[in-house]
Design an enzyme around this catalytic site. Structure first.
Site, PDB file in Angstrom:
ATOM      1  N   ARG A   6       0.924  -1.285   0.010  1.00 34.36           N
ATOM      2  CA  ARG A   6       0.035  -0.143   0.013  1.00 34.36           C
ATOM      3  C   ARG A   6       0.793   1.269   0.032  1.00 34.36           C
ATOM      4  NH1 ARG A   6      -3.127  -2.473   4.951  1.00 34.36           N
ATOM      5  NH2 ARG A   6      -4.511  -4.192   3.785  1.00 34.36           N
ATOM      6  N   ARG A  27     -10.690   3.489   5.460  1.00 39.14           N
ATOM      7  CA  ARG A  27      -9.182   3.088   5.267  1.00 39.14           C
ATOM      8  C   ARG A  27      -8.949   3.616   4.071  1.00 39.14           C
ATOM      9  NH1 ARG A  27      -6.549  -2.117   7.309  1.00 39.14           N
ATOM     10  NH2 ARG A  27      -7.119  -2.919   5.304  1.00 39.14           N
ATOM     11  N   ARG A  46     -12.770  -9.154   1.608  1.00 34.12           N
ATOM     12  CA  ARG A  46     -12.189  -9.106   2.653  1.00 34.12           C
ATOM     13  C   ARG A  46     -13.633  -9.186   3.556  1.00 34.12           C
ATOM     14  NH1 ARG A  46      -6.858  -6.758   3.629  1.00 34.12           N
ATOM     15  NH2 ARG A  46      -5.858  -7.412   1.994  1.00 34.12           N
TER      16      ARG A  46
END
Ligand SMILES: Nc1nc2c(ncn2[C@@H]2O[C@H](COP(=O)(O)OP(=O)(O)O)[C@@H](O)[C@H]2O)c(=O)[nH]1
Ligand SMILES: Nc1ncnc2c1ncn2[C@@H]1O[C@H](COP(=O)(O)OP(=O)(O)O)[C@@H](O)[C@H]1O
Length: 390
Positions: A177, A270, A281
């Site tokens: 990320r 997020r 997820r």
């Protein structure tokens, strides 16, 4: 052969080896240990203190040299080392001129781990496992669905207790990320490389999570334990299950969200995943939350309000608001440059210094109790007890 000191019969083993044409090619000092008709020859292939100890294998029955696959981190050589057969599946190597953290290494030749790897890799396999005095603090395994706040809680612990906790940096095949740093958040790697390393036994556990491979390397955990800190692992439920089934004694904590909706909100806010990744997820989260109820975990924390969840985490880890040091009781010494080894009446291994000069921090005698060692490759052999005479 049982409990015998290798040095007692090494002269005849050296003769046997010479008669068979010793092409082990080791420089400097080497030791030979016989187990069930095989000679394990251990030495360094190049000169210099930093060169690792290598293992060669001579089969007396066939008169052939065998090249074993060597797993685990190899010890660096020293001017002198000695091997002691502890049980018929492992040899303890004791190194001269080494610190308490570096002087003992077990070479497993027929342990459960070695047998498993033999089946997987074929041929002869041996595995190194560093010896560890005492037990050290128990590692902490933290699991929970993506977005529940594991990373946030761990970061708080590491910030508030920097000398107590160390993070086990996992390997992953997922892309980094934006703010993630290789070697700090993860070791980012390629699938093929990681698959080979898994086969080679470099990982304590590994799992396919949300379509990527993740794994805890033996080295990641040892890097933390070497500093005397308590290791924190952020791993998924499959990983937690593997660690539970291993020789590692850890504390297992599962973090739950207050609700599924809140989990989804945190994951979206997020902003680190694509919509497709978020969906994957969330699907996995339902399963993970169910698995979190199965009794695999010692503690379940609900991360509703962050501060109260963090306070509960600290409480169950026995931490107060002050910075505390949970460091393992450390024993500090250096082994002599030369020594003899023997067994005493209690079957302890006795290292007697042969140094002509006495030096600060180098004991005259070190008595090692190996009767209650645990663990082993992949990872440490814990539970060595030492007593020291200066
Ligand atoms: N089994 C295993 N799971 C891991 C490891 N490292 C991370 N994970 C888990 O992989 C999942 C995804 O991690 P990550 O991609 O960083 O996403 P995040 O947890 O949502 O921030 C999480 O459940 C982690 O706990 C590991 O070394 N082994
Ligand atoms: N108790 C909480 N309340 C609200 N938001 C939280 C809470 N705990 C964590 N978060 C936020 O939720 C998101 C996911 O947290 P993170 O620590 O990355 O989760 P994980 O590591 O479990 O995937 C982050 O943006 C974080 O700031």
């Amino acid at each position: 052969m049982g409990q015998e000191i290798q040095e007692n019969f090494s002269a005849s083993l050296h003769q046997t080896l010479s008669a068979c044409g010793d092409d082990s090619d080791f420089k400097g000092h080497k030791t030979i240990t016989e187990i069930f008709g095989k000679l394990y020859v251990v030495g360094a292939t190049s000169e210099g203190a930093e060169s690792p100890l290598d293992v060669k294998l001579f089969d007396k029955a066939t008169g052939k040299w065998l090249a074993p696959t060597i797993l685990g981190k190899k010890p660096n050589s020293s001017t002198f080392h000695s091997g002691v057969l502890v049980t018929n599946d492992r040899i303890l190597f004791l190194k001269a001129d080494s610190s308490a953290n570096e002087f003992s290494y077990f070479l497993e030749v027929d342990s459960k781990f070695v047998r498993e790897r033999k089946d997987l890799l074929g041929g002869e396999v041996v595995a190194w496992s560093k010896g560890s005095i005492g037990d050290g603090p128990k590692p902490i395994v933290i699991s929970g669905p993506s977005g529940v706040g594991k990373g946030t809680l761990i970061n708080k612990l590491m910030k508030d207790f920097p000398s107590t906790f160390g993070f086990s940096v996992s390997h992953t095949t997922r892309a980094p990320r934006e703010k993630e740093v290789n070697g700090i958040h993860y070791h980012f790697t390629e699938r093929e490389v990681m698959e080979t390393e898994i086969k080679e036994g470099k990982f304590l556990e590994s799992a396919l999570v949300h379509g990527n491979l993740y794994g805890t390397s033996v080295e990641a955990v040892e890097a933390v334990t070497d500093t005397g800190k308590r290791c924190i692992l952020d791993i998924d439920v499959q990983g937690a299950r593997s660690v539970r089934a291993s020789t590692i004694e850890a504390i297992f904590i599962f973090v739950r969200p207050p609700s599924f909706e809140e989990l989804e909100k945190r994951l979206r806010d997020r902003g680190t995943e694509t919509e497709e990744q978020i969906q994957k997820r969330l699907r996995n989260a339902r399963k993970e939350i169910e698995e979190g109820k199965e009794g695999l975990f010692d503690h379940v924390l609900v991360n509703d309000d962050l501060e109260s969840c963090y306070a509960n985490l600290k409480k169950l880890l026995g931490l107060d608001s002050m910075e505390t040091s949970n460091k393992a009781a450390s024993v500090d010494f250096r082994t002599p440059s030369s020594f003899t080894i023997s067994r005493d009446a209690e079957n302890n291994i006795v290292i007697d210094s042969q140094d002509t000069e006495t030096k600060d921090g180098i004991p005259k005698k070190i008595v090692l109790d190996v009767s209650s060692v645990r663990g082993g490759a992949p990872g440490r052999t814990r539970g060595l007890t030492v007593s020291i005479e200066y």
